[in-house]
Structure formats: structure tokens, C-alpha cells
Write a protein that holds these residues in place. Structure first.
Motif, short mmCIF file in Angstrom:
data_model
loop_
_atom_site.label_atom_id
_atom_site.label_comp_id
_atom_site.label_asym_id
_atom_site.label_seq_id
_atom_site.Cartn_x
_atom_site.Cartn_y
_atom_site.Cartn_z
N THR A 1 0.20 6.84 -6.72
CA THR A 1 -1.01 7.66 -6.88
C THR A 1 -0.67 9.13 -6.67
O THR A 1 -1.06 9.99 -7.47
CB THR A 1 -2.10 7.20 -5.90
OG1 THR A 1 -2.42 5.84 -6.17
CG2 THR A 1 -3.35 8.06 -6.02
N THR A 2 0.07 9.41 -5.62
CA THR A 2 0.49 10.79 -5.35
C THR A 2 1.36 11.33 -6.48
O THR A 2 1.22 12.48 -6.90
CB THR A 2 1.25 10.86 -4.00
OG1 THR A 2 0.39 10.39 -2.97
CG2 THR A 2 1.71 12.26 -3.68
N LYS B 1 0.28 4.12 -2.76
CA LYS B 1 0.02 5.51 -2.39
C LYS B 1 1.04 6.44 -3.03
O LYS B 1 0.70 7.50 -3.55
CB LYS B 1 0.03 5.66 -0.88
CG LYS B 1 -0.29 7.07 -0.42
CD LYS B 1 -0.31 7.19 1.09
CE LYS B 1 -0.58 8.64 1.47
NZ LYS B 1 -0.53 8.84 2.91
N ARG C 1 0.81 -1.23 0.00
CA ARG C 1 0.00 0.00 0.00
C ARG C 1 0.83 1.27 0.00
O ARG C 1 0.45 2.26 -0.59
CB ARG C 1 -0.97 -0.03 1.17
CG ARG C 1 -2.08 -1.03 0.97
CD ARG C 1 -3.16 -0.91 2.05
NE ARG C 1 -4.23 -1.84 1.80
CZ ARG C 1 -4.33 -3.03 2.38
NH1 ARG C 1 -3.42 -3.42 3.25
NH2 ARG C 1 -5.34 -3.83 2.10
#
Length: 106
Positions: free
Chosen positions: A54-55, A51, A47
Motif C-alpha cells: 500500500t505504501t 502495508k 499485514r
């Protein structure tokens, strides 16, 4: 600012200004890297890296639209992403496309 992966924007005519880019390179911290190492043993989604990516994509799009706006663009067409690893814990993401200026507004 409108950003689309398509070449045409329905109902709009435009002129091409030029290519534009948004680039970011990010890394996870040591604790996240240790957690990822353990997850690699048992399997499953990491994860922290999800993340981070995605950021990174969000930041690359923001930089892309900032550059397009500085060029006087109304939109970016044919937007794409490219990514690569720089080291085992760093990821570079590029958002790129064609900056356009509307010639006819509907």
C-alpha cells in the motif's frame, strides 16, 4: 493533479505530453520477515507486506505526479501499476501513464 485510469476526461480536451513513471522499491525489516514466515505456516493475511505494498503504491503515484508536473502536465491518463519481486523480501512498484496538458478548461 488529476490521475485517472481512463483514456478520456469528461469535459476536457487535452494534448499528450508524453509517458511518465513513478518507481519505488521497498523491503520489510527482519522482524517483519520472521513474522511473515510464521504466518506462512498457519495461513492468513501478512499485514506487514500488505502495508508495504500500500505504501509502495502511494509513493509510486506521488513520484508519477511529481514527474508529470515537472513536464508541465495538468493530468495523467491511462494510469496503471506494475509490480515485481526483486528478492524474497523486496517489492518494486511502478505507476505509469500518459501526461497531458489541458487545451480547453471547462
Amino acid at each position: 493533479m488529476l490521475v485517472t485510469t481512463t483514456e478520456k476526461i469528461p469535459g476536457q480536451e487535452y494534448e499528450v505530453i508524453g509517458e511518465c513513471f513513478g518507481v519505488t522499491t521497498q523491503s520489510r525489516n527482519l522482524v517483519s520477515n520472521l513474522g511473515a514466515g510464521f504466518k506462512n505456516i498457519v495461513g492468513g493475511e501478512i499485514r506487514g507486506y500488505t502495508k508495504m505494498l500500500t505504501t509502495s503504491r502511494q509513493e509510486a503515484i506521488k513520484r508519477l505526479t511529481d514527474e508529470a508536473a515537472s513536464m508541465g502536465a495538468d493530468a495523467v491518463v491511462m494510469m496503471r501499476f506494475d509490480s515485481s519481486s526483486i528478492a524474497s523480501d523486496m517489492q518494486s512498484v511502478v505507476a505509469y501513464g500518459t501526461a497531458v496538458k489541458f487545451t480547453e478548461k471547462n
